[in-house]
Scaffold this motif. Structure first.
Motif, short mmCIF file in Angstrom:
data_model
loop_
_atom_site.label_atom_id
_atom_site.label_comp_id
_atom_site.label_asym_id
_atom_site.label_seq_id
_atom_site.Cartn_x
_atom_site.Cartn_y
_atom_site.Cartn_z
N HIS A 1 0.80 -1.15 -0.08
CA HIS A 1 0.02 0.01 0.04
C HIS A 1 0.87 1.27 0.03
N THR A 2 2.00 1.11 0.69
CA THR A 2 2.81 2.38 1.04
C THR A 2 3.94 2.22 -0.23
N VAL A 3 4.34 1.39 -0.86
CA VAL A 3 5.47 1.47 -1.80
C VAL A 3 5.54 2.48 -2.84
N GLY A 4 4.47 2.85 -3.33
CA GLY A 4 4.67 4.16 -4.10
C GLY A 4 4.59 5.39 -3.61
N GLY A 5 4.43 5.44 -2.23
CA GLY A 5 4.51 6.88 -1.36
C GLY A 5 3.08 7.05 -0.67
N CYS A 6 2.24 6.22 -0.70
CA CYS A 6 0.84 6.75 -0.32
C CYS A 6 1.06 6.71 1.32
N VAL B 129 -1.72 20.27 -1.12
CA VAL B 129 -2.15 21.65 -1.62
C VAL B 129 -1.01 22.12 -2.68
N SER B 130 -1.64 22.78 -4.03
CA SER B 130 -0.79 23.34 -4.83
C SER B 130 0.72 24.05 -4.05
N GLY B 131 1.38 23.73 -4.73
CA GLY B 131 3.04 24.22 -4.43
C GLY B 131 3.79 23.23 -3.54
N GLN B 132 3.08 21.93 -3.35
CA GLN B 132 3.83 20.93 -2.79
C GLN B 132 4.39 19.94 -3.98
N ASP B 133 5.76 19.56 -3.52
CA ASP B 133 6.39 18.78 -4.40
C ASP B 133 5.86 17.31 -4.34
N VAL B 134 6.06 16.56 -5.45
CA VAL B 134 5.26 15.24 -5.69
C VAL B 134 6.46 14.38 -6.03
N ARG B 135 6.62 13.42 -5.01
CA ARG B 135 7.67 12.47 -5.24
C ARG B 135 7.39 11.21 -6.51
N ARG B 136 8.29 11.01 -7.37
CA ARG B 136 8.09 10.13 -8.25
C ARG B 136 7.83 8.75 -7.67
N PRO B 137 6.54 8.18 -7.76
CA PRO B 137 6.41 6.93 -7.15
C PRO B 137 7.21 5.77 -7.66
N THR B 138 7.31 4.68 -6.97
CA THR B 138 8.15 3.09 -7.27
C THR B 138 6.87 2.17 -7.33
N GLY B 139 7.09 1.34 -8.29
CA GLY B 139 6.06 0.16 -8.29
C GLY B 139 6.37 -0.78 -9.09
#
Lengths: 439, 439
Positions: free
Chosen positions: A357-362, B182-192
C-alpha cells in the motif's frame, strides 16, 4: 523483527482474571485478549468511552484510569484512552500499546490488588451501545483470497477468470469510509442501475442480488509520511489490531457498473465492522508460517522477508451465520452458512498489504482500515459470500426451516464470528459483526 | 430550483472594490468571485485561518470578523470561519453561505464604510502559505469525459474501448483522501510494479510513465444521511464550490495493476488541489444549458431534470502548463500544453454526480471531494493528460526550447488554471494548481 510475534507474560495460558466470566473457556474475551472498543451505556447519550472487554464485562478506561495511580509513562500512554480517542492512543506506537496491555493484564489478573478499585469500573457488555472503534480516515479493501478471486473471476469473466497480475500484485482498491457502520446497525437495501440479461437499456430499482462478504479488517496504528514507504520488515509494527468486516455487496449493481474502474455504488452504501479491535499483540500465539502453495511464484523482494515467511500468517477461524426474519420470529438459532480460516484464504499477509500500500509513497494514518477481501477457503463450502455459495444465484441454499436463499432477503441478519485456537494458548474471539437488511 | 443558478447583487458587473487590484480585468479574484482558502503568513507557524481572495490580497476572516459588528445571524454564520474551520461553515448550508457572500461583497465594495476597519485585515497573497482548504473525508474520482474515456479505452482495451455502461452510469471510483496535497507541494515520483512489454515477470522500480490529469474537484458543502439519496433537484444545493485538481497518474503501474478493481497505487501517491475554493454562487453567471450530443441516450429519470438541462453546465475554460527544470533555470515562461472547456468535456453534470453517488444510500459529508475525471475535449489538442497528448508515449511533444516529453521528467512543474467568462459578467479565475516532480 515482528514485535507482534513475541510472547510475554500477558499470553501466559495459566493467567486467570478476578472477573469470573473471563475464565470460562467459551468466552471470546479471556484476560489474554483485552480488545478495545468505543462505547457508552445504551440510551444515555453519555460521551463515548474507550472500553476493554474482559469476559462478559467491559472495563471503562476513563473510570479505571481515574481509579488508579500511574507512573509518568503510563499516564502519558493512557491520556488519549481517558479522552475516548483510540486514534490518538494508536498513534503513540507499539511501546505504549505494550505498556498498557501489560498494565491491564496485571490489573485484571486474579489476585491483583487493583480489584477493589477497578470492580466499580466494569459495565456489562449487554448494557452498552457501540460506535465505530476509531475514526477511519481511509478504507482500502484488498482481494487476497485466490479462491474467491478465481470463483468470482469465472462468473464475471468466464473467458478470462484469473488476470496475470493477481499472483504478483496484492490487488486492492479504495473503499468508502463515510458509510462504515458498527455491528448492530441495520443496513438499507440499496437502489441502483442494473442491466438484466438480454436488455440493452439499464433498469433502475432496488438491488435484487444483495450479498455479504466475510472479511477481516486490519486497523493501522501508526502511519507513514507521504513519499516514505514502509518496508516489509517494519510493516507489522504499523498495525494495531484486527476486526471483523462485512463488506455488503449489491451484485447486480456491481456487474453493471464495475468496469473499468472497479466497484463503486455496489459497495459504498454500507460496510459493517465489529466493535472490538483485537490487538496484534493478543494474536501473537496464533502466528503461523506463511508459505505459498507449490507452483505459485514467490513474491517480489519488496514483499518478501524471512520473518514474513516464518510468522506472517495468523490462524483465525471465521464463520458466517444467517438468521432470517422467520427464524428470529420462531426463536430458531442462526444457521452457519460457511466457515474458513484466514491462512487458507489469504494469498498475502497483513504485512505485505501494508508494504504494498505504501510502496509508491501513499501515506497511511492511524485508524485507517485495510480489508482483506472476502476470505473464501479452497473448498466450495468455505466460500465467504452468497454469490459463491449459490453459484451466482443458480443453486439456492436450503435453510433448516425450509426457507431458501440465493441472495439476502429483507429482514435477514448476517453475523460474522472469528475465533483463534492454538496448542498451549487460551482460545479467544472477536465478538460478533452483525447487520440486518431492511427494505 | 438550483440555488446556485440565481444572480443577485454580488454578481453585478458594475461592482468594484476598494482593493484596487481586484478591479484589474486580468485578476482571477474580482469582487464577484470571493473564493475561500485556508492559509497563514508563510513561515510563521501561526494557526491556519480562513481567508477570502480579493485581487492580489487575502482578507483574514478571523481578523475581519473581530473588526466589525454583526447581526446575530451573521455572527452564527461567521463563527466557524473565525475558527479556521471551513468544513463547519459549509455544513451550515446555502442560506449561511449566501449571507456571508452578500456581507463580504458589501464590505469589500468601493465606498463601503467598512474599508477603514478591514484594510488592516488584508494580507498579500504572495506572503501566504496554504493548507488544503478543508478536511476531505472521502475523495471520489469520476470519469466524465467521453473523449478521455474513449482515447484511454483504445489504449488499454484496443478490442473493446468503450464499455456499454459508460453512457448510462456516471463511472467513478473511490480515491485516496490522505495523500491529497495543496498546490505548491512537490510530488515524489512513485515506485512500483510494472510489466514491461514481452515480460512475464513484473519489474520493480521508479515509475517511467508519470503523468498529470487535468480535473475539476467539486467540494461537498452539506452531506446526506446514510440511506437517504439526494434527488437531482436537490443535488446542486449540496455543493459548495469548485477547485482545480491534478490527479497525478503512474501509467505504467496503472496498466499492470488496474484490473479488475481499478487504479490503486498508480493514483494514490498524491493528488494536488488548488488552494482557492471558488463557490458555486460565484459561478452562477457561467451556467449554461446541458445537452447531450445528438445520438447519445438521455439519462435515466433519476439523473434527469428540466433544471439540469436548462443550467446544469458551468462554462470553465481550463489550461495545462508545463515548466521544465531547464525552462525554470533559463527564466522561460511555462508552455501551455492543452486547453479545454468543462461543458465540452463532461458527459455528466455536477448535480448528476451528486445524485448518482448517493442513489444507493452512500452518505456524503461536508468537505468530501468529487473529481470530474480528466477533462479532455473533443479534439486531440484538448486532451487533459500526456498519455493522450503523446498518443500513449508514441508521439513525443517538442517544447519551445527543443526539449521533448512523452511523460513527466524530474523537475517538471505542471500548472493547471481555470477561467470563466460570459457576456455581461466579470471574468474570474481559480488561481493555480501547481506541483513539481522530484526524484
Amino acid at each position: 523483527m515482528n514485535p507482534h510475534a513475541q510472547l510475554d507474560a500477558t499470553h501466559d495460558p495459566a493467567l486467570r482474571s478476578w472477573v469470573a466470566s473471563a475464565n470460562d473457556g467459551a468466552t471470546d474475551f479471556p484476560i489474554q485478549n483485552l480488545p478495545y472498543a468505543r462505547a457508552r451505556r445504551a440510551g444515555t447519550g453519555e460521551p463515548w468511552r474507550i472500553v476493554v472487554a474482559i469476559g462478559d464485562q467491559a472495563l471503562d478506561l476513563a473510570a479505571a484510569i481515574r481509579a488508579a495511580e500511574h507512573t509518568e509513562a503510563q499516564a502519558a500512554a493512557l491520556a488519549p484512552l481517558a479522552c475516548g480517542d483510540l486514534n490518538a492512543f494508536m498513534a503513540r506506537g507499539p511501546a505504549d500499546w505494550q505498556l498498557v496491555r501489560a498494565s491491564l493484564s496485571r490489573a485484571l489478573a486474579a489476585g491483583s490488588p487493583a480489584e477493589a478499585a477497578l470492580a466499580p469500573c466494569l459495565v456489562a457488555q449487554s448494557a452498552l451501545e457501540f460506535s465505530l472503534p476509531c475514526r477511519v480516515g481511509d478504507y482500502t479493501d484488498f482481494y487476497t483470497s485466490l479462491h474467491h478471486a478465481t470463483t468470482i473471476g469465472r462468473m464475471f469473466r468466464p473467458d478470462n477468470p484469473m488476470l496475470p497480475n493477481y499472483r504478483w500484485v496484492p490487488i486492492g482498491y479504495h473503499g468508502r469510509a463515510s458509510s462504515l457502520v458498527v455491528s448492530g446497525q441495520d443496513v438499507r437495501r440499496p437502489t441502483g442501475q442494473t442491466l438484466p440479461p438480454g436488455h440493452e437499456v439499464p433498469q433502475f430499482g432496488p438491488c435484487k442480488r444483495l450479498d455479504y462478504e466475510l472479511e477481516l479488517g486490519l486497523i493501522v496504528g501508526t502511519g507513514n509520511a507521504q513519499g516514505e514507504p514502509v518496508s516489509i520488515g517494519q510493516a507489522d509494527a504499523h498495525l494495531f489490531g484486527v476486526v471483523l468486516l462485512n463488506d455488503w455487496s449489491a451484485r447486480d449493481i456491481q456487474a453493471w457498473e464495475y468496469q473499468p474502474l472497479g466497484p463503486f455504488l455496489s459497495k459504498n452504501f454500507a460496510s459493517t465492522l465489529s466493535p472490538w479491535v483485537v490487538t496484534m499483540a493478543a494474536l501473537a500465539p496464533f502466528r503461523a508460517p506463511f508459505t505459498r502453495p507449490e507452483g505459485e511464484p514467490q513474491p517480489l523482494p519488496y514483499l518478501d522477508s524471512t520473518a514474513n515467511r516464518a510468522a506472517g500468517a495468523i490462524d483465525i477461524a471465521l464463520h458466517v451465520q444467517l438468521e432470517t426474519a422467520a427464524m428470529a420470529s420462531a426463536g430458531a438459532p442462526p444457521v452457519t452458512l460457511s466457515s474458513s480460516r484466514w491462512p487458507d484464504a489469504g494469498y498475502w499477509t497483513a504485512a505485505q498489504l501494508v508494504t504494498h500500500h505504501t510502496v509508491g509513497g501513499c501515506n497511511l494514518q492511524p485508524g485507517d482500515l485495510l480489508g482483506t477481501g472476502t476470505l473464501s477457503g479452497p473448498t466450495p463450502d468455505q466460500a465467504g459470500s452468497l454469490l459463491e455459495l449459490s453459484m451466482g444465484g443458480k443453486a439456492p441454499i436450503t435453510l433448516p426451516n425450509g426457507e431458501q436463499r440465493t441472495f439476502l432477503a429483507d429482514g435477514d441478519r448476517v453475523v460474522l464470528r472469528g475465533r483463534c485456537s492454538a496448542p498451549g494458548a487460551v482460545s479467544l474471539g472477536f465478538g460478533e459483526c452483525s447487520g440486518r437488511i431492511v427494505a
